[in-house]
Write an enzyme that holds these catalytic residues in place. Sequence first.
Site, short mmCIF file in Angstrom:
data_model
loop_
_atom_site.label_atom_id
_atom_site.label_comp_id
_atom_site.label_asym_id
_atom_site.label_seq_id
_atom_site.Cartn_x
_atom_site.Cartn_y
_atom_site.Cartn_z
N TYR A 1 9.89 0.73 -7.59
CA TYR A 1 9.60 1.84 -6.87
C TYR A 1 10.31 1.37 -5.39
O TYR A 1 11.11 2.44 -5.30
CB TYR A 1 8.07 1.67 -6.63
CG TYR A 1 7.73 2.96 -5.41
CD1 TYR A 1 8.00 4.04 -5.41
CD2 TYR A 1 6.71 2.56 -4.60
CE1 TYR A 1 7.76 4.96 -4.36
CE2 TYR A 1 5.97 3.28 -3.81
CZ TYR A 1 6.54 4.30 -3.74
OH TYR A 1 6.08 5.37 -2.51
N TYR B 1 -2.98 -12.15 -5.34
CA TYR B 1 -1.66 -11.32 -5.05
C TYR B 1 -1.30 -11.80 -3.73
O TYR B 1 -0.18 -12.05 -3.15
CB TYR B 1 -1.98 -9.70 -5.19
CG TYR B 1 -0.68 -9.14 -4.71
CD1 TYR B 1 0.58 -9.11 -4.92
CD2 TYR B 1 -1.20 -8.22 -3.57
CE1 TYR B 1 1.36 -8.27 -4.50
CE2 TYR B 1 -0.16 -7.53 -2.99
CZ TYR B 1 1.25 -7.46 -3.55
OH TYR B 1 2.21 -6.93 -2.95
N ARG C 1 -6.48 3.85 5.32
CA ARG C 1 -5.20 3.04 5.08
C ARG C 1 -4.02 3.83 6.02
O ARG C 1 -4.12 4.74 6.40
CB ARG C 1 -4.68 3.23 3.69
CG ARG C 1 -5.64 2.54 2.65
CD ARG C 1 -5.64 0.94 2.62
NE ARG C 1 -6.40 0.36 1.99
CZ ARG C 1 -7.84 0.09 2.09
NH1 ARG C 1 -8.57 0.20 3.45
NH2 ARG C 1 -8.60 -0.54 1.25
N1 UFG Z 1 -8.67 5.08 -3.95
C1 UFG Z 1 -9.67 5.82 -4.47
N2 UFG Z 1 -9.43 6.35 -5.78
C2 UFG Z 1 -8.58 6.25 -6.43
C3 UFG Z 1 -7.50 5.17 -6.01
C4 UFG Z 1 -7.79 4.50 -4.83
O1 UFG Z 1 -10.58 6.04 -3.69
O2 UFG Z 1 -8.36 6.59 -7.59
C5 UFG Z 1 -8.80 4.16 -2.81
C6 UFG Z 1 -9.07 2.79 -2.69
O3 UFG Z 1 -10.19 2.28 -3.10
C7 UFG Z 1 -8.27 2.40 -1.17
C8 UFG Z 1 -7.41 3.34 -1.11
O4 UFG Z 1 -7.80 4.91 -2.10
O5 UFG Z 1 -9.33 2.41 -0.45
C9 UFG Z 1 -5.94 3.09 -1.25
O6 UFG Z 1 -5.90 2.55 -2.44
P1 UFG Z 1 -4.42 1.99 -3.23
O7 UFG Z 1 -4.60 1.46 -4.64
O8 UFG Z 1 -3.46 3.33 -3.14
O9 UFG Z 1 -3.68 0.97 -2.27
P2 UFG Z 1 -4.50 -0.38 -1.67
O10 UFG Z 1 -4.68 -0.15 -0.06
O11 UFG Z 1 -5.42 -0.71 -2.50
O12 UFG Z 1 -3.45 -1.22 -1.71
C10 UFG Z 1 -2.07 -1.21 -0.93
C11 UFG Z 1 -1.04 -1.87 -2.17
C12 UFG Z 1 -1.25 -3.32 -2.25
C13 UFG Z 1 -1.37 -4.13 -1.05
C14 UFG Z 1 -2.27 -3.31 -0.12
C15 UFG Z 1 -2.40 -4.03 0.97
O13 UFG Z 1 -1.14 -1.13 -3.38
O14 UFG Z 1 0.02 -3.72 -3.12
O15 UFG Z 1 -1.79 -2.02 -0.03
O16 UFG Z 1 -3.60 -4.19 1.61
F1 UFG Z 1 -1.67 -5.31 -1.26
#
Ligand code: UFG
Length: 330
Positions: A10, A139, A218
Site C-alpha cells: 500500500y 508489531y 485516530r
Molecule cells: N475500528 C472500528 N471498526 C472497524 C475497524 C476499526 O471501530 O471495523 C476502529 C478501531 O478500533 C480503531 C480505529 O477504528 O479505534 C482505527 O482502526 P484501524 O485498524 O484502522 O487502525 P489502528 O489505529 O488500529 O492501527 C493503525 C495501523 C497500525 C499501527 C497503528 C498505530 O493500522 O499498523 O495505527 O497505532 F500500528
Amino acid sequence: MILITGGLGYIGSHVNKLLSSLGYSTLVLDNLVSGSMAACKWGDFVECDLEDKDKLKEIFETYDISAVMHFAAFTEVADSVKHPSKYMKNNYENTVNLLNVMHEFNVNKFIFSSTAAVYGTPLSIPIKESHPLNPINPYGESKVRVEEELSKRSHEYGLRYVSLRYFNAAGDDVDKEIGEEHDPETHLIPLILDAAIGKRDCIIFGDDYPTPDGTCIRDYVHVEDLAQAHLLAYEYLKDGGCSDVFNLGHGTGFSVKQVIMECMKVTGIKFEVEIGERRVGDPSILVADSTKIKEKLGWMPVNSSLTNIVNTAWRWHLKLNFKNHHYFKD
Ligand code: UFG
C-alpha cells in the site's frame, strides 16, 4: 537507484509512483506475500524475500543502489499478538539481513517505515517523538527493535537513517492507479466503505472510551503525504543530513463515529452501524505532534483533510469492487 522493499504494498507503491513520476530510478523488491503485481507499474522489479541473504547480495551486485526505503513488513497488530515470532523474524531479523548487505556494499542511506505503535498507550497527547517507547504488542516491539538497531549502526559505522513513525495511513492515489488492498482488511476506512456497498456490516469496536463521543480517536494521514515525506527524507539524507526520527500525522484526531459520518457524506449512502465489543489493545486516543518534520524537512500534510482521505479512498474502493463496470474500463 533507490531500492524500495515492499514496493508493491500500500504505502511502498505510492512512494514508488511519486519517485518515478519525478524521474528517480527505482528498484522494487517484494516477496508477493501481501504485495500485488497489480501495483508493479513503475521502475524495475525483483521478487525476493529478505530472508534470502544470497539473493539480496546478488541484487546489490547487479543494481547500482544508493539508498533503501524499507516498507517490507507484517503490519497487523492483532496478528502480531497471535504470532509474535513471525513478526520478530520478518520485521526485525530480515531487516538486519538487509542492513548487513547494505553495509557490505557501502550503501548507507536508509529510510524506515516505523509506526505510532512504538509509543504504546500514550502518556500525553499530541505525541512527540520524545515520548517514551513502550510498545504494547509484538508489531510495535518489532519496529522498536529495528529503530534500536539503526541507532546502534549509525554510531558504529555511519549508517544514516530516517525513521518515519506513521500514524493512521489512509486514502488512495488520486488517479486510482494503485490503492489499499489488504487481505484480510482490518482498517477502519475501507471496512466502512465495504459497509457502504453492502459487503459487510459496519461495526464500531466500543463506544465507551473516554472521548467526547465514546469512540476511539485516530490521526489519519493521506498516503500521498506519507509518500512526500519519504521523498523529503531521501533528499535530506542525500544532502548529508544526520540520522533522525519523525512522526507523520496530520495532527488532528477524528473519532470512529466522525469517520463514519464523513463516509456517509462522501458516498451519499446511509447504512446501519452496530456497536460491538472493544478490540483488544486499542488506545483511546492517538494524535501526532508532527512539528519536527514540518520544521526540519518542510513537510506539510496538504492532502490529509478527512474529506480528501475518504474521497480518494471511495473512488479507489469503487474501482476495486466494480472494476468490470463500464465506468472503469480503459
Ligand atoms: N475500528 C472500528 N471498526 C472497524 C475497524 C476499526 O471501530 O471495523 C476502529 C478501531 O478500533 C480503531 C480505529 O477504528 O479505534 C482505527 O482502526 P484501524 O485498524 O484502522 O487502525 P489502528 O489505529 O488500529 O492501527 C493503525 C495501523 C497500525 C499501527 C497503528 C498505530 O493500522 O499498523 O495505527 O497505532 F500500528
